[in-house]
Design an enzyme around this catalytic site. Sequence first.
Site, PDB file in Angstrom:
ATOM      1  N   ARG A  76       0.858  -1.175   0.000  1.00  0.00           N
ATOM      2  CA  ARG A  76       0.000   0.000   0.000  1.00  0.00           C
ATOM      3  C   ARG A  76       0.902   1.235   0.000  1.00  0.00           C
ATOM      4  O   ARG A  76       1.811   1.344   0.825  1.00  0.00           O
ATOM      5  CB  ARG A  76      -0.861   0.016   1.255  1.00  0.00           C
ATOM      6  CG  ARG A  76      -1.663   1.294   1.351  1.00  0.00           C
ATOM      7  CD  ARG A  76      -2.306   1.444   2.701  1.00  0.00           C
ATOM      8  NE  ARG A  76      -3.100   2.649   2.731  1.00  0.00           N
ATOM      9  CZ  ARG A  76      -3.263   3.400   3.829  1.00  0.00           C
ATOM     10  NH1 ARG A  76      -2.702   3.051   4.959  1.00  0.00           N
ATOM     11  NH2 ARG A  76      -3.989   4.487   3.775  1.00  0.00           N
ATOM     12  N   HIS A 165      -8.007   6.705   0.565  1.00  0.00           N
ATOM     13  CA  HIS A 165      -8.865   5.527   0.829  1.00  0.00           C
ATOM     14  C   HIS A 165      -9.351   4.904  -0.479  1.00  0.00           C
ATOM     15  O   HIS A 165     -10.393   4.245  -0.509  1.00  0.00           O
ATOM     16  CB  HIS A 165     -10.120   5.890   1.658  1.00  0.00           C
ATOM     17  CG  HIS A 165      -9.844   6.271   3.078  1.00  0.00           C
ATOM     18  ND1 HIS A 165     -10.590   7.243   3.730  1.00  0.00           N
ATOM     19  CD2 HIS A 165      -8.944   5.827   3.974  1.00  0.00           C
ATOM     20  CE1 HIS A 165     -10.137   7.367   4.977  1.00  0.00           C
ATOM     21  NE2 HIS A 165      -9.132   6.513   5.150  1.00  0.00           N
ATOM     22  N   ASN A 196     -11.267   5.603  11.464  1.00  0.00           N
ATOM     23  CA  ASN A 196     -10.655   6.662  12.239  1.00  0.00           C
ATOM     24  C   ASN A 196     -10.427   7.859  11.310  1.00  0.00           C
ATOM     25  O   ASN A 196     -10.778   8.987  11.626  1.00  0.00           O
ATOM     26  CB  ASN A 196      -9.358   6.156  12.844  1.00  0.00           C
ATOM     27  CG  ASN A 196      -9.084   6.845  14.149  1.00  0.00           C
ATOM     28  OD1 ASN A 196      -9.874   7.668  14.604  1.00  0.00           O
ATOM     29  ND2 ASN A 196      -7.958   6.537  14.746  1.00  0.00           N
ATOM     30  N   ARG A 226      -9.060  14.382  13.010  1.00  0.00           N
ATOM     31  CA  ARG A 226      -8.888  15.440  12.000  1.00  0.00           C
ATOM     32  C   ARG A 226     -10.150  16.278  11.879  1.00  0.00           C
ATOM     33  O   ARG A 226     -11.263  15.759  11.935  1.00  0.00           O
ATOM     34  CB  ARG A 226      -8.571  14.842  10.631  1.00  0.00           C
ATOM     35  CG  ARG A 226      -7.264  14.104  10.556  1.00  0.00           C
ATOM     36  CD  ARG A 226      -6.942  13.764   9.099  1.00  0.00           C
ATOM     37  NE  ARG A 226      -5.879  12.777   9.019  1.00  0.00           N
ATOM     38  CZ  ARG A 226      -6.017  11.573   8.461  1.00  0.00           C
ATOM     39  NH1 ARG A 226      -7.160  11.205   7.900  1.00  0.00           N
ATOM     40  NH2 ARG A 226      -5.009  10.737   8.448  1.00  0.00           N
TER      41      ARG A 226
HETATM   42  P1  ADP Z   1      -8.851   2.779  10.725  1.00  0.00           P
HETATM   43  O1  ADP Z   1      -9.130   4.059  10.002  1.00  0.00           O
HETATM   44  O2  ADP Z   1      -7.880   2.931  11.846  1.00  0.00           O
HETATM   45  O3  ADP Z   1      -8.609   1.593   9.821  1.00  0.00           O
HETATM   46  P2  ADP Z   1     -11.349   1.471  11.416  1.00  0.00           P
HETATM   47  O4  ADP Z   1     -12.003   1.402  10.107  1.00  0.00           O
HETATM   48  O5  ADP Z   1     -10.919   0.208  12.058  1.00  0.00           O
HETATM   49  O6  ADP Z   1     -10.184   2.533  11.469  1.00  0.00           O
HETATM   50  O7  ADP Z   1     -12.342   2.223  12.396  1.00  0.00           O
HETATM   51  C1  ADP Z   1     -11.971   2.496  13.733  1.00  0.00           C
HETATM   52  C2  ADP Z   1     -13.105   3.226  14.417  1.00  0.00           C
HETATM   53  O8  ADP Z   1     -14.317   2.480  14.295  1.00  0.00           O
HETATM   54  C3  ADP Z   1     -12.915   3.367  15.909  1.00  0.00           C
HETATM   55  O9  ADP Z   1     -12.215   4.551  16.219  1.00  0.00           O
HETATM   56  C4  ADP Z   1     -14.314   3.434  16.446  1.00  0.00           C
HETATM   57  O10 ADP Z   1     -14.710   4.778  16.538  1.00  0.00           O
HETATM   58  C5  ADP Z   1     -15.165   2.798  15.371  1.00  0.00           C
HETATM   59  N1  ADP Z   1     -15.857   1.591  15.833  1.00  0.00           N
HETATM   60  C6  ADP Z   1     -15.396   0.332  15.880  1.00  0.00           C
HETATM   61  N2  ADP Z   1     -16.338  -0.493  16.368  1.00  0.00           N
HETATM   62  C7  ADP Z   1     -17.427   0.261  16.629  1.00  0.00           C
HETATM   63  C8  ADP Z   1     -18.734  -0.004  17.162  1.00  0.00           C
HETATM   64  N3  ADP Z   1     -19.109  -1.215  17.519  1.00  0.00           N
HETATM   65  N4  ADP Z   1     -19.577   1.043  17.268  1.00  0.00           N
HETATM   66  C9  ADP Z   1     -19.204   2.277  16.905  1.00  0.00           C
HETATM   67  N5  ADP Z   1     -18.001   2.587  16.409  1.00  0.00           N
HETATM   68  C10 ADP Z   1     -17.122   1.593  16.278  1.00  0.00           C
END
Ligand code: ADP
Length: 383
Positions: A76, A165, A196, A226
Amino acid sequence: MTTATRVLVLNSGSSSVKYQLVDMADGTRLASGLVERIGEEGGVADHAEALRQVARDLTGKGLGLDSPELAAVGHRVVHGGTRFTEPTLITDEVVAEIEELVPLAPLHNPANITGIKVARELRPDLPQVAVFDTAFHATLPEAAARYAIDAATADRYGIRRYGFHGTSHAYVSRATAALLGKEPADVNVIVLHLGNGASASAVQGGVCVDTSMGLTPLEGLVMGTRSGDIDPGVVFHLERVGGLSADEIDTLLNKRSGLLGLCGANDMREIGRRMGEGDADARLAFDVYVHRLRRYIGAFTAVLGRVDAIAFTAGVGENSASVRAAAVRDLEALGIELDPVHNAVRASGARLVSAASSRVAVAVVPTDEEWEIARDTYRLAGG
Ligand code: ADP
């Protein structure tokens, strides 16, 4: 003789390396893992050491990098600039060109490059492919990609909307078409990647025509840390009146803003809990987050003209029924109607959460960036 059908996907971030070994013959994930805290206390010294750790992990699982079944390595890479609009077979020249793009992504591209260099040292004979986060957005029309600033200045510094993304938006828009039983060419999808980091894209017949992130991943939706969209005047104000330096403002907007800046938490689960306890700051953070999301749904509806589906993906999009519900509430006039029961069900696969009467399908589609990278890599490696 064995045919090589395995692809190692490497995602080298600033302080971590994520890996996944995928068998393209049947899509199985043979191994995955994460080396964290690179260069930090308790972690490994640097990216080279992290990659060697990945190699040792794989060897320990009987899946060593020396395996004849390994067909290729997919990397990536965050920023491809205008130079890389497609997955690209890595050569010395390609590495040099990715290095030239470091000023556009100073936090991300250096780690990606180190990952590439070390992996090439470990297996110089193997095809290695760079898959760019920006590539899916290379189809943006100029009207969407251009900022309305002095054209000569923009050209001189490469200032335009690149978007990020991309592997997720590509995968999810295709998977959404499949969920509807249609070809990607026949559907218009708004993809909301809410992790995130968070971004929205407008995909018309499989082609990305708009996206919320810009020159950097800072623009657009409210994210974990952000700010997303702000008046650029805020930056000058912070500099002139607040006395902050460019680096300090960068850190403020990228690391201490968004949900975290508004309420002290960047995890939507915690924000949901605190809202349940009547916490006003958490409520405001949620409301600002949702308000921005709705603005983009409206904007991209106008960009697309006809919307067939809205797809929610990534951590928040896949898991937070309350964010989904709030994002599309009272949008019947746009043909969007949620089914509250379907929306509340916790499930893992791609699924529809809209009412049967909804003109626009609302879907939850788990993203799979590793699979998308493995697929692009295998294709380029001649698999
Ligand atoms: P990244 O951008 O780090 O890959 P992810 O796609 O894994 O992130 O998303 C992470 C975020 O998803 C966490 O910060 C949290 O806010 C949210 N998240 C994960 N599980 C849940 C849930 N069950 N309910 C609400 N938000 C969630």
